[in-house]
Design a protein around this motif. Structure first.
Motif, PDB file in Angstrom:
ATOM      1  N   TRP A   1       0.863  -1.174   0.000  1.00 56.23           N
ATOM      2  CA  TRP A   1       0.000   0.000   0.000  1.00 56.23           C
ATOM      3  C   TRP A   1       0.907   1.235   0.000  1.00 56.23           C
ATOM      4  N   TYR A   2       0.613   2.114  -0.939  1.00 56.09           N
ATOM      5  CA  TYR A   2       1.316   3.388  -1.029  1.00 56.09           C
ATOM      6  C   TYR A   2       0.315   4.519  -0.805  1.00 56.09           C
ATOM      7  N   VAL A   3       0.813   5.647  -0.278  1.00 56.94           N
ATOM      8  CA  VAL A   3      -0.013   6.828  -0.101  1.00 56.94           C
ATOM      9  C   VAL A   3       0.607   7.979  -0.878  1.00 56.94           C
ATOM     10  N   GLN A   4      -0.243   8.783  -1.465  1.00 52.55           N
ATOM     11  CA  GLN A   4       0.223   9.960  -2.212  1.00 52.55           C
ATOM     12  C   GLN A   4      -0.525  11.174  -1.671  1.00 52.55           C
ATOM     13  N   TYR A   5       0.180  11.990  -0.880  1.00 54.08           N
ATOM     14  CA  TYR A   5      -0.415  13.225  -0.384  1.00 54.08           C
ATOM     15  C   TYR A   5      -0.454  14.239  -1.525  1.00 54.08           C
ATOM     16  N   PRO A   6      -1.366  15.195  -1.462  1.00 51.55           N
ATOM     17  CA  PRO A   6      -1.538  16.139  -2.572  1.00 51.55           C
ATOM     18  C   PRO A   6      -0.221  16.753  -3.026  1.00 51.55           C
ATOM     19  N   GLY A   7       0.072  16.604  -4.305  1.00 51.60           N
ATOM     20  CA  GLY A   7       1.269  17.199  -4.893  1.00 51.60           C
ATOM     21  C   GLY A   7       2.577  16.524  -4.527  1.00 51.60           C
ATOM     22  N   GLN A   8       2.501  15.362  -3.908  1.00 51.93           N
ATOM     23  CA  GLN A   8       3.729  14.695  -3.483  1.00 51.93           C
ATOM     24  C   GLN A   8       3.915  13.350  -4.177  1.00 51.93           C
ATOM     25  N   HIS A   9       5.058  12.742  -3.901  1.00 54.12           N
ATOM     26  CA  HIS A   9       5.348  11.436  -4.494  1.00 54.12           C
ATOM     27  C   HIS A   9       4.710  10.323  -3.657  1.00 54.12           C
TER      28      HIS A   9
ATOM     29  N   GLU B   1      -4.404  10.165  -1.573  1.00 55.37           N
ATOM     30  CA  GLU B   1      -4.756   9.099  -2.512  1.00 55.37           C
ATOM     31  C   GLU B   1      -4.023   7.842  -2.053  1.00 55.37           C
ATOM     32  N   TYR B   2      -4.740   6.726  -1.995  1.00 55.30           N
ATOM     33  CA  TYR B   2      -4.151   5.477  -1.511  1.00 55.30           C
ATOM     34  C   TYR B   2      -4.150   4.452  -2.642  1.00 55.30           C
ATOM     35  N   PHE B   3      -2.995   3.840  -2.838  1.00 58.46           N
ATOM     36  CA  PHE B   3      -2.840   2.876  -3.923  1.00 58.46           C
ATOM     37  C   PHE B   3      -2.413   1.522  -3.369  1.00 58.46           C
ATOM     38  N   CYS B   4      -3.131   0.506  -3.797  1.00 61.05           N
ATOM     39  CA  CYS B   4      -2.734  -0.867  -3.537  1.00 61.05           C
ATOM     40  C   CYS B   4      -1.926  -1.342  -4.742  1.00 61.05           C
TER      41      CYS B   4
ATOM     42  N   LEU C   1      -9.163   9.528  -0.488  1.00 60.62           N
ATOM     43  CA  LEU C   1      -9.719   9.612   0.857  1.00 60.62           C
ATOM     44  C   LEU C   1      -9.749  11.055   1.313  1.00 60.62           C
ATOM     45  N   ILE C   2     -10.908  11.499   1.742  1.00 59.04           N
ATOM     46  CA  ILE C   2     -11.064  12.857   2.284  1.00 59.04           C
ATOM     47  C   ILE C   2     -11.538  12.734   3.715  1.00 59.04           C
ATOM     48  N   ILE C   3     -10.787  13.350   4.623  1.00 63.53           N
ATOM     49  CA  ILE C   3     -11.164  13.353   6.031  1.00 63.53           C
ATOM     50  C   ILE C   3     -11.675  14.743   6.381  1.00 63.53           C
ATOM     51  N   GLN C   4     -12.882  14.786   6.858  1.00 59.86           N
ATOM     52  CA  GLN C   4     -13.487  16.074   7.231  1.00 59.86           C
ATOM     53  C   GLN C   4     -13.233  16.342   8.704  1.00 59.86           C
ATOM     54  N   PRO C   5     -12.806  17.579   9.017  1.00 62.37           N
ATOM     55  CA  PRO C   5     -12.519  17.891  10.424  1.00 62.37           C
ATOM     56  C   PRO C   5     -13.800  17.873  11.276  1.00 62.37           C
TER      57      PRO C   5
END
Lengths: 113, 114
Positions: free
Chosen positions: B35-43, B88-91, B110-114
């Motif tokens: 599982w990889y994660v991609q934060y906005p604008g990042q690798h 964004e989460y990638f399997c 994935l969007i987490i609302q405060p």
């Protein structure tokens, strides 16, 4: 220190041009990869290199050619750019081909006008 | 050829909610799962991996995943999400013994609302 670095970060150019994206890793890995991420965030493997030998070549146009001057570098050359080439291109590396995670660069956003 | 299917393309949760993202793969041999994660604008960053052994693997930032061979699944879980988990989460799967790179799923936003 950046483990996998790509340059440039952004590349804007016109159709028909030839461009290159450079990738360098300082992790001592012997396998490097190029991935393409399209506008829908879908990632697809393009090439991988192991010990300077191309070991896979997915169904990408032959306008794309990877070049590896040494095992720390895997550059991507693209000839006769087309609109459909617009995407984010990620370089990655791993220690060997088996049982090892891949480390990714920050990506190069290529925009074709 | 191997393939990866992520069932949820968009998930919206409130902070402190529990998370489970589905991932199924198709491959007949030994697989390495990621599982990889991609934060906005990042690798892409590696969250966790499974190669062999204990099918319940723990990763960074409180994430874990369970490999269920009979179901060809590798679902990602987190008991209590935070706003900073928005990404964004990638399997991904890599077939053992082959020369392929990673085969990725289409990702889950994935969007987490405060």
């Amino acid at each position: 220190d950046t483990a996998v670095s790509q340059t440039p970060k952004y590349l804007v150019t016109q159709m028909g041009n030839d461009k290159s994206i450079k990738c360098e890793q300082n992790l001592g890995h012997d396998t490097m990869y190029w991935y393409k991420q399209d506008s829908k965030k879908f990632l697809k493997i393009m090439f991988s290199y192991n010990n300077k030998e191309l070991i896979i070549n997915e169904t990408v146009p032959n306008r794309f050619s990877p070049k590896s001057p040494d095992k720390a570098h895997l550059n991507l050359h693209i000839n006769s750019l087309e609109l459909g080439d617009s995407a984010v291109y990620f370089c990655a590396s791993s220690r060997g081909r088996e049982n090892q995670p891949q480390h990714f660069g920050d990506g190069t956003r290529l925009s074709i006008l | 050829a191997q393939s990866v299917s992520q069932h949820n393309h968009h998930v919206i949760l409130s902070e402190a909610a529990s998370l489970e993202l589905g991932c199924n793969y198709s491959y007949g041999g030994t697989v390495n799962l990621f599982w990889y994660v991609q934060y906005p604008g990042q690798h892409l960053q590696l969250l966790l991996k499974y190669f062999s052994g204990d099918p319940l693997v723990k990763g960074i930032k409180g994430f874990e995943a369970e490999f269920i061979k009979s179901k060809f699944s590798f679902n990602l879980r987190k008991p209590s999400v935070q706003w900073s988990d928005t990404a964004e989460y990638f399997c991904a799967v890599k077939g053992g013994g082959g020369a392929d790179g990673l085969t990725f799923g289409k990702g889950t936003h994935l969007i987490i609302q405060p």
